[in-house]
Design a protein around this motif. Structure first.
Motif, mmCIF file in Angstrom:
data_model
loop_
_atom_site.group_PDB
_atom_site.id
_atom_site.type_symbol
_atom_site.label_atom_id
_atom_site.label_comp_id
_atom_site.label_asym_id
_atom_site.label_seq_id
_atom_site.Cartn_x
_atom_site.Cartn_y
_atom_site.Cartn_z
ATOM 1 N N ILE A 104 -13.734 -9.472 2.963
ATOM 2 C CA ILE A 104 -13.374 -9.844 4.336
ATOM 3 C C ILE A 104 -14.462 -9.512 5.357
ATOM 4 O O ILE A 104 -14.358 -9.920 6.500
ATOM 5 N N HIS B 202 -9.011 -11.267 1.255
ATOM 6 C CA HIS B 202 -7.758 -11.676 1.892
ATOM 7 C C HIS B 202 -7.141 -12.813 1.084
ATOM 8 O O HIS B 202 -7.733 -13.873 0.948
ATOM 9 N N GLY C 178 -4.493 -7.972 13.151
ATOM 10 C CA GLY C 178 -5.592 -7.075 13.488
ATOM 11 C C GLY C 178 -5.383 -6.296 14.791
ATOM 12 O O GLY C 178 -6.209 -5.472 15.156
ATOM 13 N N LYS D 179 -1.010 1.713 11.648
ATOM 14 C CA LYS D 179 -0.701 0.363 12.116
ATOM 15 C C LYS D 179 0.577 0.367 12.938
ATOM 16 O O LYS D 179 1.489 1.138 12.676
ATOM 17 N N GLU E 203 -0.805 3.937 6.114
ATOM 18 C CA GLU E 203 -0.969 3.548 4.706
ATOM 19 C C GLU E 203 -2.414 3.723 4.287
ATOM 20 O O GLU E 203 -3.305 3.906 5.118
ATOM 21 N N LYS E 204 -2.646 3.669 2.990
ATOM 22 C CA LYS E 204 -3.992 3.778 2.427
ATOM 23 C C LYS E 204 -4.871 2.674 3.003
ATOM 24 O O LYS E 204 -4.428 1.527 3.121
ATOM 25 N N TYR E 205 -6.112 3.004 3.370
ATOM 26 C CA TYR E 205 -7.051 2.003 3.875
ATOM 27 C C TYR E 205 -7.960 1.533 2.755
ATOM 28 O O TYR E 205 -8.582 2.342 2.063
ATOM 29 N N LEU E 206 -8.018 0.217 2.576
ATOM 30 C CA LEU E 206 -8.862 -0.380 1.532
ATOM 31 C C LEU E 206 -10.125 -0.942 2.181
ATOM 32 O O LEU E 206 -10.039 -1.762 3.099
ATOM 33 N N PHE F 149 0.836 -1.192 0.000
ATOM 34 C CA PHE F 149 0.000 0.000 0.000
ATOM 35 C C PHE F 149 0.873 1.245 0.000
ATOM 36 O O PHE F 149 1.921 1.269 0.662
ATOM 37 N N LEU G 205 -3.942 -8.004 0.699
ATOM 38 C CA LEU G 205 -5.337 -7.686 0.403
ATOM 39 C C LEU G 205 -5.429 -7.523 -1.100
ATOM 40 O O LEU G 205 -4.470 -7.096 -1.753
ATOM 41 N N GLU H 273 1.411 -8.359 5.686
ATOM 42 C CA GLU H 273 2.441 -8.813 6.632
ATOM 43 C C GLU H 273 2.871 -10.210 6.243
ATOM 44 O O GLU H 273 2.277 -10.834 5.368
HETATM 45 C C1 MV4 Z 1 -5.729 -3.378 6.257
HETATM 46 C C2 MV4 Z 1 -7.080 -3.262 5.881
HETATM 47 C C3 MV4 Z 1 -7.402 -2.318 4.945
HETATM 48 N N1 MV4 Z 1 -6.457 -1.528 4.425
HETATM 49 N N2 MV4 Z 1 -4.821 -2.560 5.714
HETATM 50 C C4 MV4 Z 1 -6.329 -6.745 9.608
HETATM 51 C C5 MV4 Z 1 -5.380 -7.771 10.065
HETATM 52 C C6 MV4 Z 1 -4.040 -7.320 9.647
HETATM 53 N N3 MV4 Z 1 -3.328 -8.429 9.096
HETATM 54 C C7 MV4 Z 1 -4.263 -6.269 8.635
HETATM 55 N N4 MV4 Z 1 -5.680 -6.008 8.607
HETATM 56 C C8 MV4 Z 1 -6.196 -5.135 7.721
HETATM 57 N N5 MV4 Z 1 -5.313 -4.290 7.145
HETATM 58 C C9 MV4 Z 1 -5.183 -1.647 4.827
HETATM 59 N N6 MV4 Z 1 -4.259 -0.853 4.310
HETATM 60 C C10 MV4 Z 1 -8.011 -4.145 6.465
HETATM 61 C C11 MV4 Z 1 -7.562 -5.074 7.390
HETATM 62 C C12 MV4 Z 1 -8.585 -5.982 7.902
HETATM 63 C C13 MV4 Z 1 -8.549 -7.351 7.592
HETATM 64 C C14 MV4 Z 1 -7.546 -7.922 6.821
HETATM 65 C C15 MV4 Z 1 -7.525 -9.274 6.552
HETATM 66 C C16 MV4 Z 1 -8.544 -10.091 7.035
HETATM 67 C C17 MV4 Z 1 -9.537 -9.568 7.790
HETATM 68 C C18 MV4 Z 1 -9.571 -8.195 8.093
HETATM 69 C C19 MV4 Z 1 -10.597 -7.658 8.862
HETATM 70 C C20 MV4 Z 1 -10.613 -6.322 9.142
HETATM 71 C C21 MV4 Z 1 -9.601 -5.487 8.680
#
Ligand code: MV4
Length: 450
Positions: free
Chosen positions: A438, A208, A165, A158, A200-203, A131, A277, A288
């Motif tokens: 997700i 997943h 999470g 983050k 970072e940018k939020y999607l 991102f 993502l 990660e």
């Molecule tokens: C994000 C995101 C949206 N945009 N990062 C949640 C767990 C951690 N591994 C990273 N997570 C997320 N990061 C950006 N830039 C949304 C989540 C997220 C999510 C990611 C994977 C599986 C389930 C999730 C549930 C809520 C939020």
């Protein structure tokens, strides 16, 4: 090859590692807590030793007791499974200092990839998509606000040491960002002992997507394709599948290759999962890296025919990877459901206690990884997962049909489990058409009034 591996874990993954040890002619031994003294997996080990009382912090997390057990039982390696000490670089270092091979990466590779700021920096170097956001950790709020303004809101803050999470905050405008950064830094410092945070940018509506990789100590790394784990609730995965449905083959190969390149660059030995993502245009952004074997590894094993746990052990023993990327093909479709002793009708309340009835499903393409059986008492101290049901078939529709039948055959009682929930998921149009993200399970459960 090792003579003896100590398994520093419990439940289904302890049993899974025991099975891999047997296949390799290695002697498996276990440590267990008082709550697990009757654990059925212990019967399959060559020896076991009690390392303390039920709470994990007094048993499965006690490094010195695990090392002592390895020395007493003459183990030359330790397999950490997942959870517990599996991503603890200090534990990997103590193992090395004691001449016990840690089945997993070096403490250096684990620390490098476990820090998400460092991991993202490495990813940029290997062409693994990430991102847009701050280059490293935030030390100046004005600089962070400038970057956020450029990439556009919403953004997410983050913790570099967070994961799964934990330690995240979404900011939808500059005021929220300015309000959140300091709080996020304090929380991260308190929770992880490292106050570094990044933006970072939020999607919003992502899928997943995660790539299974494995590296050796000879500079090689390959990928075993990807899994889709979009069906989750509160960061707990419910259903995982491989391959990810509906992905353009070229884009998929590119992102899988980039994940293997990242692992190679980190000089990583062992199994690792690179999480992404995916947006609606099938563009990928790395989240990660998980430096352990994951719960959902069986779906990748079923589509590739590669035993991931045996391969982890082989590369830990210094063998080169037995396969090159061109030899690894994905065949058919695999789906896994997690069988948790929880009551979905009561807010997923954990169900400790005696399992009286346990009728396992079977037939072609059906795999059950479980330590449970009739007469097993589920302790209240640990994760509520009592097994994983995995099916493999020639395509996704056939795999869903196979899963529906396997779930129908599977009878556990009187403890409530997630079996009925999975039966409903396997009928949901969102799941069956793979038009999901997700948040779909939480959206659906909420609409049900659950
Ligand atoms: C994000 C995101 C949206 N945009 N990062 C949640 C767990 C951690 N591994 C990273 N997570 C997320 N990061 C950006 N830039 C949304 C989540 C997220 C999510 C990611 C994977 C599986 C389930 C999730 C549930 C809520 C939020």
């Amino acid at each position: 090859m090792f003579k003896r591996i100590l398994i520093a874990n419990r439940g289904e993954i302890a049993l899974r590692v025991i099975r891999a040890c047997r296949a390799l002619g290695v002697s498996p031994v276990c440590v267990y807590s008082q709550a697990d003294k009757d654990g059925p997996w212990l019967e399959q080990a060559d020896a076991s030793v009690c390392i303390g009382p039920p709470p994990s912090k007094d048993s499965y997390l006690r490094i010195e007791r695990i090392i002592a057990a390895a020395e007493v039982m003459g183990a030359d390696a330790v397999h950490p499974g997942y959870g517990f000490l599996s991503e603890n670089a200090h534990f990997a270092e103590v193992c090395r200092d004691c001449n016990i091979t840690f089945v997993g990466p070096s403490p250096e590779a684990m620390s490098l990839l476990g820090d998400k700021v460092n991991c993202k920096r490495l990813a940029r170097q290997t062409g693994t998509p990430v991102f847009p956001g701050t280059e490293g950790g935030i030390d100046d709020i004005d600089e962070a606000a400038k970057v956020a303004g450029e990439i556009g809101y919403p953004v997410i803050i983050k913790a570099a040491a967070g994961g799964g999470g934990r330690g995240m905050r979404v900011a939808r405008d500059e005021a929220q960002l300015r309000d959140s950064v300091g709080k996020a830094q304090q929380e991260a410092l308190a929770a992880f002992g490292n106050g570094t945070v990044y933006v970072e940018k939020y999607l919003e509506n992502a899928r997943h997507f995660e790539v299974q990789t494995i590296g050796d100590n000879h500079g090689n790394a390959v990928h075993l394709y990807e899994r889709d784990c979009s069906s989750q609730r509160r960061h707990q995965k419910l259903v995982e599948e491989a391959p990810a449905p509906g992905i353009d083959a070229k884009k998929r190969d590119k992102v899988c290759e980039s994940a293997a390149a990242l692992i190679r660059k980190a000089k990583y030995c062992g199994a690792a999962t690179v999480e992404f993502l995916m947006d609606k245009n099938q563009d990928f952004y790395m989240l990660e890296v998980n430096t352990r074997v994951q719960v959902e590894h069986p779906v990748s094993e079923l589509i590739t025919g590669i035993d991931i746990v045996q391969t982890q052990i082989r590369v830990a023993a210094g063998e080169p990877l037995p396969l090159q990327q061109k030899d690894i093909q994905a065949r058919g479709h695999a789906i896994e459901v997690r069988i948790n002793a929880e009551d979905p009708d009561r807010g997923f309340m954990p169900q400790a206690g005696l399992i009286e009835q346990f009728a396992a499903p079977g037939g072609p393409g059906v795999r059950l990884d479980s330590h449970a059986r009739a007469g097993y008492r589920i302790p209240a101290n640990y994760d509520s997962m009592i097994g994983k049901l995995i099916v493999h078939a020639h395509d996704r529709d056939a795999a869903i049909v196979r899963m529906r039948q396997a779930l129908k055959e599977f009878k556990i009682g009187p403890a409530k489990t997630t079996i009925p929930l999975h039966q409903r998921i396997m009928e949901r149009p969102e799941f069956c058409s793979a038009k999901f993200d997700i948040h779909w399970v939480e959206r659906w459960l909420k609409a049900q009034g659950a």
